[in-house]
Write a protein that holds these residues in place. Structure first.
Motif, PDB file in Angstrom:
ATOM      1  N   GLY A 232      40.589  44.158  38.339  1.00 17.38           N
ATOM      2  CA  GLY A 232      40.041  43.106  37.491  1.00 17.38           C
ATOM      3  C   GLY A 232      38.639  42.704  37.919  1.00 17.38           C
ATOM      4  O   GLY A 232      37.762  42.463  37.070  1.00 17.38           O
ATOM      5  N   PHE A 233      38.405  42.657  39.207  1.00 22.04           N
ATOM      6  CA  PHE A 233      37.078  42.361  39.747  1.00 22.04           C
ATOM      7  C   PHE A 233      36.057  43.402  39.280  1.00 22.04           C
ATOM      8  O   PHE A 233      34.958  43.069  38.835  1.00 22.04           O
ATOM      9  CB  PHE A 233      37.166  42.324  41.271  1.00 22.04           C
ATOM     10  N   ALA A 234      36.435  44.683  39.368  1.00 26.23           N
ATOM     11  CA  ALA A 234      35.541  45.760  38.935  1.00 26.23           C
ATOM     12  C   ALA A 234      35.270  45.674  37.434  1.00 26.23           C
ATOM     13  O   ALA A 234      34.128  45.850  36.975  1.00 26.23           O
ATOM     14  CB  ALA A 234      36.138  47.114  39.290  1.00 26.23           C
ATOM     15  N   ALA A 235      36.311  45.426  36.651  1.00 26.48           N
ATOM     16  CA  ALA A 235      36.152  45.324  35.199  1.00 26.48           C
ATOM     17  C   ALA A 235      35.232  44.162  34.831  1.00 26.48           C
ATOM     18  O   ALA A 235      34.371  44.293  33.944  1.00 26.48           O
ATOM     19  CB  ALA A 235      37.517  45.152  34.541  1.00 26.48           C
ATOM     20  N   ALA A 236      35.397  43.030  35.505  1.00 26.05           N
ATOM     21  CA  ALA A 236      34.552  41.870  35.218  1.00 26.05           C
ATOM     22  C   ALA A 236      33.096  42.166  35.559  1.00 26.05           C
ATOM     23  O   ALA A 236      32.178  41.750  34.829  1.00 26.05           O
ATOM     24  CB  ALA A 236      35.050  40.660  36.005  1.00 26.05           C
ATOM     25  N   ALA A 237      32.871  42.891  36.637  1.00 26.53           N
ATOM     26  CA  ALA A 237      31.498  43.230  37.028  1.00 26.53           C
ATOM     27  C   ALA A 237      30.815  44.074  35.962  1.00 26.53           C
ATOM     28  O   ALA A 237      29.661  43.815  35.588  1.00 26.53           O
ATOM     29  CB  ALA A 237      31.506  43.958  38.372  1.00 26.53           C
ATOM     30  N   ASP A 263      46.670  42.836  31.008  1.00 23.83           N
ATOM     31  CA  ASP A 263      46.670  41.377  31.150  1.00 23.83           C
ATOM     32  C   ASP A 263      45.869  40.937  32.367  1.00 23.83           C
ATOM     33  O   ASP A 263      45.144  39.928  32.324  1.00 23.83           O
ATOM     34  CB  ASP A 263      48.103  40.854  31.253  1.00 23.83           C
ATOM     35  N   ALA A 264      45.970  41.689  33.471  1.00 22.79           N
ATOM     36  CA  ALA A 264      45.225  41.343  34.685  1.00 22.79           C
ATOM     37  C   ALA A 264      43.724  41.467  34.458  1.00 22.79           C
ATOM     38  O   ALA A 264      42.938  40.623  34.924  1.00 22.79           O
ATOM     39  CB  ALA A 264      45.662  42.249  35.838  1.00 22.79           C
ATOM     40  N   VAL A 265      43.303  42.514  33.753  1.00 26.44           N
ATOM     41  CA  VAL A 265      41.881  42.695  33.472  1.00 26.44           C
ATOM     42  C   VAL A 265      41.381  41.608  32.532  1.00 26.44           C
ATOM     43  O   VAL A 265      40.298  41.034  32.732  1.00 26.44           O
ATOM     44  CB  VAL A 265      41.628  44.099  32.887  1.00 26.44           C
ATOM     45  N   ARG A 266      42.138  41.300  31.501  1.00 30.66           N
ATOM     46  CA  ARG A 266      41.731  40.242  30.577  1.00 30.66           C
ATOM     47  C   ARG A 266      41.579  38.907  31.310  1.00 30.66           C
ATOM     48  O   ARG A 266      40.634  38.151  31.077  1.00 30.66           O
ATOM     49  CB  ARG A 266      42.749  40.111  29.446  1.00 30.66           C
ATOM     50  N   ALA A 270      38.051  36.852  31.848  1.00 31.46           N
ATOM     51  CA  ALA A 270      37.951  35.479  31.358  1.00 31.46           C
ATOM     52  C   ALA A 270      37.534  34.511  32.462  1.00 31.46           C
ATOM     53  O   ALA A 270      36.790  33.558  32.220  1.00 31.46           O
ATOM     54  CB  ALA A 270      39.288  35.041  30.755  1.00 31.46           C
ATOM     55  N   GLU A 271      38.002  34.763  33.699  1.00 29.87           N
ATOM     56  CA  GLU A 271      37.715  33.856  34.812  1.00 29.87           C
ATOM     57  C   GLU A 271      36.344  34.099  35.435  1.00 29.87           C
ATOM     58  O   GLU A 271      35.721  33.170  35.959  1.00 29.87           O
ATOM     59  CB  GLU A 271      38.787  34.008  35.890  1.00 29.87           C
ATOM     60  N   ARG A 272      35.864  35.345  35.398  1.00 31.06           N
ATOM     61  CA  ARG A 272      34.677  35.697  36.178  1.00 31.06           C
ATOM     62  C   ARG A 272      33.398  35.859  35.357  1.00 31.06           C
ATOM     63  O   ARG A 272      32.302  35.783  35.906  1.00 31.06           O
ATOM     64  CB  ARG A 272      34.924  37.008  36.949  1.00 31.06           C
TER      65      ARG A 272
END
Length: 303
Positions: A232-237, A263-266, A270-272
């Motif tokens: 999820g961190f990588a996707a948000a970046a 769901d984890a990536v979404r 959304a958070e980052r």
């Protein structure tokens, strides 16, 4: 104190809004990155460069194009006919360069036209480095007979297939993890998010660092909290940097983990990421066939 302003190199001259935004702070400055492209290193461009060994438009067989996708653990092949993959097959990948050459030549022996994609850093006809295969400065293209019409990085091919001429980002989560961005069907350099360091004290990675996103993926046999947070961190970046509008998740692990990973990536995005960023996170539409379809499209569009 006011928020400090970032300054960009002087060679950039106009904003992406083309002056349409009345309050744009870059209209009269020389600060926008949209007016000219930054210089790219050969290493960054290498994995998006497409090698074609002939004029493919006149050589694509009417009965279909053989596309071969070499992965870290298996080789997929299929005949692409008008964007559809037929006779899809999978077999274990050979353990060394000689074995891989023999394997590919066997698959291509009956093909009138074929293409191949491989993981890692592909420069010209050479695989400079593939983390999950024993390929280091391997001149794979020149060793192959018959010569493929297209020879390219596997994620580039998959992104071309998924984009279908449009704009999106593809995050591939399988043996490793990496991403690519297509804009109007053209793949841009960058996207090695698997080697972003998620935590400095994390597990060792094959690249030599610790705590890389990919290291958490490798350590997890199931969707653990740490692995999901790292991906999820990588996707948000990549969403924060690329703002692609659509982010698709592909690869064997993404398929196996399904909605848990989606769901984890979404949640992470959304958070980052900056609030209001419009992003649609979804599974790939072509699945295993994406790279195969992409190879055929690259061969078809060759001049």
């Amino acid at each position: 104190m006011g928020t400090p302003r970032l300054r960009f190199p002087a060679r950039h001259t106009r904003c992406r809004c083309q002056g349409r935004q009345s309050r744009c702070s870059r209209r009269s400055s020389r600060s926008c990155r949209a007016s000219s492209s930054p210089r790219r290193s050969p290493a960054r461009e290498a994995s998006t460069r497409i090698v074609r060994s002939g004029s493919a438009k006149s050589r694509l067989p009417a009965e279909g194009f053989l596309a071969v996708d070499v992965g870290g653990s298996s080789v997929k092949s299929g005949v692409v006919v008008e964007g559809r993959v037929e006779k899809l097959a999978r077999e274990p990948v050979a353990p060394d360069l000689g074995g891989l050459v023999a394997q590919l030549e066997r698959l291509a022996a009956q093909a009138e036209g074929w293409g191949v994609c491989v993981p890692g850093l592909v420069e010209g006809g050479t695989v400079r480095y593939a983390a999950n295969l024993p390929l280091r400065d391997a001149p794979l293209l020149e060793l192959l007979t018959p010569r493929p019409l297209v020879f390219v990085n596997d994620l580039v091919a998959a992104t071309v297939g998924e984009a279908a001429g449009g704009t999106l980002a593809l995050l591939q989560v399988g043996t490793g993890i990496a991403a690519r961005l297509a804009v109007d069907g053209k793949v841009l350099p960058g996207g090695e998010v698997g080697h972003l360091r998620f935590r400095g004290d994390g597990p060792p990675c094959r690249c030599g660092n610790r705590g890389c996103v990919e290291a958490y993926l490798r350590e997890a046999g199931s969707p653990t909290d740490d692995a999901l947070e790292a991906i999820g961190f990588a996707a948000a970046a990549l969403v924060a940097v690329w703002d692609p509008g659509t982010l698709r998740l592909g690869g064997g692990v993404a398929e196996a983990w399904g909605n848990v990973l989606l769901d984890a990536v979404r949640k992470a995005v959304a958070e980052r990421v900056l609030p209001g960023t419009a992003i649609n996170v979804e599974p790939t539409r072509l699945g295993d066939a994406a790279a195969l379809v992409g190879l055929a499209e690259l061969a078809r569009s060759a001049t």
